[in-house]
Design a protein around this motif. Structure first.
Motif, PDB file in Angstrom:
ATOM      1  N   GLY A  69      -0.071  -7.445   5.237  1.00  0.00           N
ATOM      2  CA  GLY A  69      -0.941  -6.360   5.664  1.00  0.00           C
ATOM      3  C   GLY A  69      -0.573  -5.124   4.856  1.00  0.00           C
ATOM      4  O   GLY A  69       0.581  -4.691   4.885  1.00  0.00           O
ATOM      5  N   ARG A  72      -3.368   1.682   3.553  1.00  0.00           N
ATOM      6  CA  ARG A  72      -4.159   2.406   2.547  1.00  0.00           C
ATOM      7  C   ARG A  72      -3.277   3.223   1.618  1.00  0.00           C
ATOM      8  O   ARG A  72      -3.597   3.421   0.450  1.00  0.00           O
ATOM      9  N   ALA A 104      -5.959  -5.507   5.205  1.00  0.00           N
ATOM     10  CA  ALA A 104      -5.684  -4.079   5.371  1.00  0.00           C
ATOM     11  C   ALA A 104      -4.924  -3.898   6.680  1.00  0.00           C
ATOM     12  O   ALA A 104      -5.132  -4.645   7.630  1.00  0.00           O
ATOM     13  N   ALA A 105      -4.019  -2.927   6.726  1.00  0.00           N
ATOM     14  CA  ALA A 105      -3.226  -2.680   7.937  1.00  0.00           C
ATOM     15  C   ALA A 105      -2.844  -1.207   7.972  1.00  0.00           C
ATOM     16  O   ALA A 105      -3.054  -0.471   7.006  1.00  0.00           O
ATOM     17  N   ASP A 106      -2.306  -0.757   9.100  1.00  0.00           N
ATOM     18  CA  ASP A 106      -1.859   0.634   9.196  1.00  0.00           C
ATOM     19  C   ASP A 106      -0.487   0.813   8.581  1.00  0.00           C
ATOM     20  O   ASP A 106      -0.180   1.836   8.000  1.00  0.00           O
ATOM     21  N   ARG A 107       0.353  -0.214   8.773  1.00  0.00           N
ATOM     22  CA  ARG A 107       1.695  -0.182   8.220  1.00  0.00           C
ATOM     23  C   ARG A 107       1.893  -1.453   7.418  1.00  0.00           C
ATOM     24  O   ARG A 107       1.245  -2.460   7.670  1.00  0.00           O
TER      25      ARG A 107
END
Lengths: 284, 284
Positions: A69, A72, A104-107
């Motif tokens: 993951g 951005r 895609a991931a936040d972290r």
């Protein structure tokens, strides 16, 4: 299923092959910090901690699947460097990366699944320790925990070759890798094997400069080396004699397997035996 | 490695066994929303999307490894329900969960790795389509995309049994599962096989109520069924005749494989042929 959940790898049979399976997920902020490690190092670590689980069964790593993951804030070049770190460690250990899944991931999240084979058909588990076995560790302990307290990450060592040699040696009866710290992981062997043990604290090997480093940070060196975690060295029990080095890495005798009723007891510098639960550090 | 990255599963050989490997990571907010799905459904979906990759090679799923990141807001009972959802789907499909890794995380992350075997030693890839093959799909398309636009998640169907029957049928030449939408996934077959195709838009099967549902939401039903994604039905090419149902599920002929120079072209309701790229929806 010859070995299910609860050991370092699961072991399954496919045809005549004993297959070792392991998976580990590293999550940014939980298992690593991006400001303490380069993308290559994060990739290398994700591969190395999984390799350590294969080494901990004496296995031969063969194939890897990656799930990643990516936040951005991670550039294409950083992602390339992450994968390069994984590929490099895989290549050195004869592992073919056969597939994966990128999201895609936040972290940053890096999940590696490794598929290996048993060495010479034999799998070393946590449950084979016998009374009278000596207890050995590879390398030195406490360095990773000390590095973390100094706000650095130390890359795990790779003990695949040693694990394979141990699997071929019938004197070796049980094996685990040290991820949670010696005290915690030794307990896994004791519980799985139904035995007790005594460990000579002074015999537990540390690297040059370790004691000074711990002192400089005001840390208890014993707690670091006995319960610091993330050593990724091998802990095993065997009937002696064993060589003092395997594959160039020192092998140190640190204790003896006892009957179950002794539990886990420690020997201090005056030779006194005592039982005391040793707790680890929290790293973040 | 008989099949590396780029197909639905990687295929490796261990001894005499052709082993299928696949891994998929579901991340909260990217692949599912917790307010649209119960924990059991999230677990079931994580297992089903991986099963779909095994079905897409005609394989027989055998073992699973789980890596899970659990947020603090997830209760123990919710975690139990998540694992129950995974176990239930695994059990129904003859899959043994052999291990895993549970971590703390900010958002719910579920990674499943599946290990399967080739059915009768044969693996159906994306690259076997031949000129003159008919193109078939299982079930109906567009339902998952329509559900998402209505702020619901639809659980993927399980096409393992059909995939295994297709692998045993020498008339079947190529196979993929529909995760990105018909238009996109068909292109994967065309590119891997070096062929073209024409698809009769009117022949693409939809469920009862689908057209009405799309109309009610003001959506183009053609875009939903041709490029909506998340159908997890099987798309395959074969030399006719094939049965109209396999394992109780309708099998519908929707087009024909052509020479490569035709690219991908569509047939409209007046029988006119045209080429036009069809783009999917973004779900979040």
């Amino acid at each position: 299923v010859p070995v299910g959940p609860g050991d370092d790898c699961a072991v399954i049979r496919l045809g005549r092959v004993k297959v070792l399976l392991t998976t580990d997920m590293l999550i940014e902020g939980r298992h690593f910090r991006r400001d303490w490690m380069s993308p290559e190092e994060i990739g290398a670590k994700a591969m190395l901690v999984n390799l350590s689980d294969i080494a901990a069964m004496g296995g031969d790593p063969r194939f890897a699947l990656l799930s990643v993951g990516l936040p951005r804030s991670f550039s294409v070049s950083e992602a390339d460097r992450l994968f390069r770190g994984m590929r490099e460690v895989a290549r050195k250990n004869g592992v073919t990366i056969v597939g994966g899944d990128t999201n895609a991931a936040d972290r940053l999240i890096v999940n590696v699944t490794l598929i290996g084979e048993a060495t010479a058909g034999r799998v070393l588990t946590r449950s084979g320790a016998r009374e009278g076995d000596f207890i050995y560790v590879t390398g030195t302990l406490g360095d990773a925990a000390l590095a973390l307290r100094a706000r650095r990450h130390r890359l795990p060592p790779c003990r695949i070759k040693i694990g394979k040699k141990l699997a071929r040696d019938r004197r070796v009866h049980s094996l685990i890798d040290l991820s949670d710290g010696l005290a915690g992981d030794l307990r896994h062997i004791l519980e799985a094997s139904g035995v007790g043990a005594e460990i000579d604290r002074g015999a537990v090997p540390v690297s040059p400069g370790f004691l000074e480093g711990a002192k400089r940070l005001g840390l208890d060196p014993d707690r670091l080396k006995l319960a610091g975690g993330e050593d990724y060295e091998l802990l095993f029990t065997a009937s002696p004699p064993l060589p003092s080095k395997i594959d160039g890495v020192p092998i140190t005798k640190i204790g003896t397997i006892l009957p179950k009723r002794f539990g886990l007891r420690w020997i201090d510098s005056q030779g006194r035996r005592y039982s005391k639960k040793i707790y680890g550090f929290r790293h973040f």
